[in-house]
Design an enzyme around this catalytic site. Structure first.
Site, PDB file in Angstrom:
ATOM      1  N   GLY A  19      47.232  62.908  -7.940  1.00  0.00           N
ATOM      2  CA  GLY A  19      46.037  63.107  -8.745  1.00  0.00           C
ATOM      3  C   GLY A  19      44.759  62.962  -7.951  1.00  0.00           C
ATOM      4  NE  ARG A  39      46.624  52.178 -11.803  1.00  0.00           N
ATOM      5  CZ  ARG A  39      47.060  52.353 -10.559  1.00  0.00           C
ATOM      6  NH1 ARG A  39      47.387  51.306  -9.820  1.00  0.00           N
ATOM      7  NH2 ARG A  39      47.156  53.569 -10.054  1.00  0.00           N
ATOM      8  CG  ASP A  64      47.864  54.465 -22.646  1.00  0.00           C
ATOM      9  OD1 ASP A  64      48.514  55.414 -22.153  1.00  0.00           O
ATOM     10  OD2 ASP A  64      48.391  53.474 -23.191  1.00  0.00           O
ATOM     11  CE1 TYR A 155      58.802  62.236 -14.353  1.00  0.00           C
ATOM     12  CE2 TYR A 155      60.760  63.050 -13.229  1.00  0.00           C
ATOM     13  CZ  TYR A 155      59.394  62.883 -13.281  1.00  0.00           C
ATOM     14  OH  TYR A 155      58.602  63.367 -12.262  1.00  0.00           O
TER      15      TYR A 155
END
Length: 262
Positions: A19, A39, A64, A155
């Protein structure tokens, strides 16, 4: 890139790894960047670094992406910006485990972050691009999308969702001047992968460089619907080729097991 796509880009999952590599590469090409991740402190540090290095505008939006109102908040936070490039990179699995060894809540959180929020991002930010007649959307997916595999159930399923969504949007939007790319990554040197391998005592092996991944993707935004990073045939099909679905699943399971073996 700003003349082709627009002055602003968003990187969801933009605090580190692939990212932040995307954000830096976009900034180096003159695009102002909005960084989105959970974060706040790490996000702010990344934003300061990019601002100092490249002299572009950088906004940090701590969110989030598994929260139900995250994309609504992001849309409000970026109101007034012409967003011409959206990269959805969030969604790594740093706790690979058998399906029943994970709490149901963890599976549902991953589905919200990797599927629901991806779809919502494409709808909220893709619609203005289609209306303007220019823009690009990159949905970062994984080789885990090619077939099911042990310890990869949720996933892999979410990454397959991303792949099919990207390919479908490419087919719908290509005549509108909007590029869509489903970016298939192999094992890449990111903090989340290193945490996973360290926890399981696995070997790092040959890992792709996030910087090279970002450069390759941005160089090939118009070469969708699918781009397989690091492949000799990046626009080709599944590397499992003519294998039966059963054999592909068994091969994927062996690969997942080997990557976490000590």
């Amino acid at each position: 890139m700003t003349s082709k796509y627009g002055p602003w880009g968003i990187v969801a999952g933009g605090s580190d790894g692939v990212g932040v590599a995307f954000a830096r590469e976009m900034a180096s090409r003159g695009i102002n960047v909005v960084l989105v991740a959970r974060r706040a402190a790490v996000l702010a540090a990344s934003a300061d670094d990019i601002r100092a290095r490249y002299g572009v505008e950088v906004a940090a939006v701590p969110l989030d992406l598994s929260a139900p109102d995250a994309l609504s908040e992001l849309e409000q936070a970026t109101a007034g910006l012409e967003v011409g490039l959206f990269v959805y990179n969030a969604g790594a699995d740093d706790h690979s485990a058998a399906f029943l060894d994970k709490a149901l809540g963890a599976h549902l959180e991953m589905v919200r972050r990797n599927c629901v929020s991806v779809l919502e991002s494409a709808h909220r930010f893709g619609a203005p691009m289609v209306k303007r007649g220019r823009g690009a959307v990159v949905l970062v997916t994984s080789g885990a999308a090619w077939a099911g595999g042990a310890t990869l159930a949720t996933y892999g399923a979410t990454k397959a969702f991303n792949l099919i969504l990207a390919e479908s949007l490419w087919a719908e939007w290509r005549a509108s001047g909007v590029d869509v790319l489903g970016l298939v990554l192999r094992a890449t040197d990111t903090p989340s992968l290193r945490r996973l391998l360290d926890a399981k005592g696995g070997s790092y092996g040959a890992l792709a460089d996030p910087v090279e991944v970002a450069k390759e993707a941005l160089d090939h935004l118009a070469d969708g619907p699918t781009w397989i990073c690091g492949s000799e045939n990046p626009t080709g099909g599944s590397p499992f080729g003519a294998l039966s679905r059963r054999d592909a699943v068994l091969a994927m399971s062996r690969g997942a097991s080997a990557s976490s073996a000590s």
